[in-house]
Design an enzyme around this catalytic site. Structure first.
Site, PDB file in Angstrom:
ATOM      1  N   PHE A  27       0.859  -1.184   0.000  1.00 20.44           N
ATOM      2  CA  PHE A  27       0.000   0.000   0.000  1.00 20.44           C
ATOM      3  C   PHE A  27       0.893   1.230   0.000  1.00 20.44           C
ATOM      4  O   PHE A  27       1.725   1.402   0.895  1.00 20.44           O
ATOM      5  CB  PHE A  27      -0.928   0.041   1.212  1.00 20.44           C
ATOM      6  N   ASP A  59       9.350   2.406   1.514  1.00 21.03           N
ATOM      7  CA  ASP A  59       8.201   3.157   2.023  1.00 21.03           C
ATOM      8  C   ASP A  59       8.080   2.826   3.511  1.00 21.03           C
ATOM      9  O   ASP A  59       7.611   1.761   3.887  1.00 21.03           O
ATOM     10  CB  ASP A  59       6.951   2.736   1.249  1.00 21.03           C
ATOM     11  N   LYS A  87       3.088  10.029   8.446  1.00 15.53           N
ATOM     12  CA  LYS A  87       2.348   9.652   9.644  1.00 15.53           C
ATOM     13  C   LYS A  87       2.885  10.244  10.945  1.00 15.53           C
ATOM     14  O   LYS A  87       2.467  11.293  11.377  1.00 15.53           O
ATOM     15  CB  LYS A  87       2.236   8.126   9.724  1.00 15.53           C
TER      16      LYS A  87
END
Length: 402
Positions: free
Chosen positions: A138, A223, A252
């Site tokens: 993702f 990532d 985040k």
């Protein structure tokens, strides 16, 4: 307003892009949050790994208060002091050399995709633009990062998708090697797949991927939007694997709850970008980066990475105990405080039963329970969460010993 009033108004005015629980969180402190009806919850979702310092960490709150009275926004036509300081902290504590700031993980991955293509066209040839990503990955919700995501369910309804991405199974070196071709420019992966179901890369696999990229002249992109910044018990997940990427993406947890993203790169890759090649109006703004400086210093100075490693192992062991007790629980996966439990049963019902008892967790794909407690979590918090989870499992699955 109470929960019911907020939900009613939200359903009237807010676009339905989320499946939301019928509650509104209005206050948070440390590892706990309160809804609009005053109910308290132990938060093991942490804003989907955003609130790694817990809610409203005092250093972040103070930094925001101070910065908002000084300068909220400034164009990147000018140097921005807190942006420069956050870049320095990131570079001096990582194996990367330069930083580009943006506003989210998807934007950080967009920047990585652009940089990889630009670098490859200069060093491998004009037809080198393809990026190999992993099944179950993702990488975001923009068209490019959506296409990079190796889950077809996210692609439905958005064709035609942009070309330039190929998918291979995670932890499968032979499939990756077979996928490399003359158009390949980079390999992009998450060291620990979060949204895909909490799957960690094997150490020997990532080391072999690094060697393959070196042999083929490809860039390696990690990532770490979800698994970085202490979440796995290491400041950066790549440190556990002893593998340095050419490009690293973060978001985040980087600013303690304030929206921010960052794309870091080694000098040889970073040099492919020239002024005008990429930009972001709000990227690296004074408010977000001031919060980022405070959050990153707290991460470094308050023992939170070590706490994630030690208590992550403790939590893992407690979850393994539940796996031994309940036949419907299959296995525990993950690293540090990014953990998942696969369940042969209705994961959503377990989440709801936990919520009713004052514990927030979430589920993935209908069969994985995911746990993302803040890095400030205590042993007592974990014990409380496990007790609630056990009660919820008894309610939903019934009693049974393996």
């Amino acid at each position: 307003m109470d929960n019911a009033a907020i939900v009613s108004r939200g359903e009237k005015y807010v676009m339905r892009t989320y499946g939301r629980y019928p509650m509104a969180l209005v206050r948070g402190e440390g590892a706990r949050v309160w809804d609009a009806d005053g109910k308290e919850y132990l938060d093991f979702v942490s804003g989907l790994a955003v609130n790694s310092l817990g809610h409203c960490h005092p250093r972040v709150v103070e930094a925001i208060r101070e910065q908002v009275g000084r300068l909220i926004h400034c164009s990147n036509l000018y140097w921005i002091e807190p942006q420069v300081e956050l870049a320095r902290l990131l570079v001096e504590n990582s194996a990367l050399d330069k930083v580009f700031f943006c506003n989210s993980g998807a934007e950080a991955n967009e920047a990585a995709i652009k940089l990889a293509r630009k670098y490859a066209k200069e060093h491998r040839g004009p037809e080198s633009y393809e990026i190999i990503t992993m099944r179950r990955s993702f990488h975001g919700r923009t068209l490019a990062t959506l296409t990079a995501t190796g889950q077809e369910k996210f692609h439905h309804g958005f064709a035609p998708l942009p070309p330039g991405f190929r998918y291979v199974p995670f932890n499968d070196l032979s499939s990756l090697r077979a996928a490399v071709g003359p158009r390949t420019c980079a390999v992009m992966l998450e060291p620990v797949q979060g949204e895909g179901g909490v799957y960690a890369a094997n150490k020997d696999y990532l080391q072999a991927v690094r060697a393959l990229c070196d042999d083929e002249g490809l860039l390696l992109i990690f990532d770490e939007v979800q698994c970085g910044l202490g979440r796995t018990g290491y400041l950066f997940a790549y440190q556990y694997y002893e593998v340095e990427p050419d490009i690293l993406t973060l978001a985040k947890a980087l600013a303690g709850g304030v929206p921010i993203g960052a794309m870091l790169a080694k000098e040889r890759a970073a040099s492919a970008f020239a002024p005008g090649d990429h930009a972001s109006t709000f990227g690296g703004n004074p408010l977000a980066t001031a919060a980022g400086v405070a959050a990153f210093k707290a991460l470094l100075q308050e023992g939170l990475v070590e706490n994630a490693r030690v208590l992550g192992q403790y939590f893992y062991q407690q979850l393994e105990g539940l796996v031994r007790e309940f036949p419907q629980l299959i296995e525990v996966r993950g690293r540090g405080l990014l953990l998942g439990v696969e369940i042969d049963g209705p994961a959503g019902e377990v989440v709801a039963a936990c919520q009713e008892r004052g514990l927030l967790i979430n589920s993935l794909h209908g069969h994985v329970l995911r746990f993302l407690p803040p890095l400030i979590v205590t042993r007592e918090d974990i014990d409380r969460a496990v007790t609630i989870l056990k009660e919820a499992l008894h309610e939903v699955l019934g009693q049974g010993q393996k």
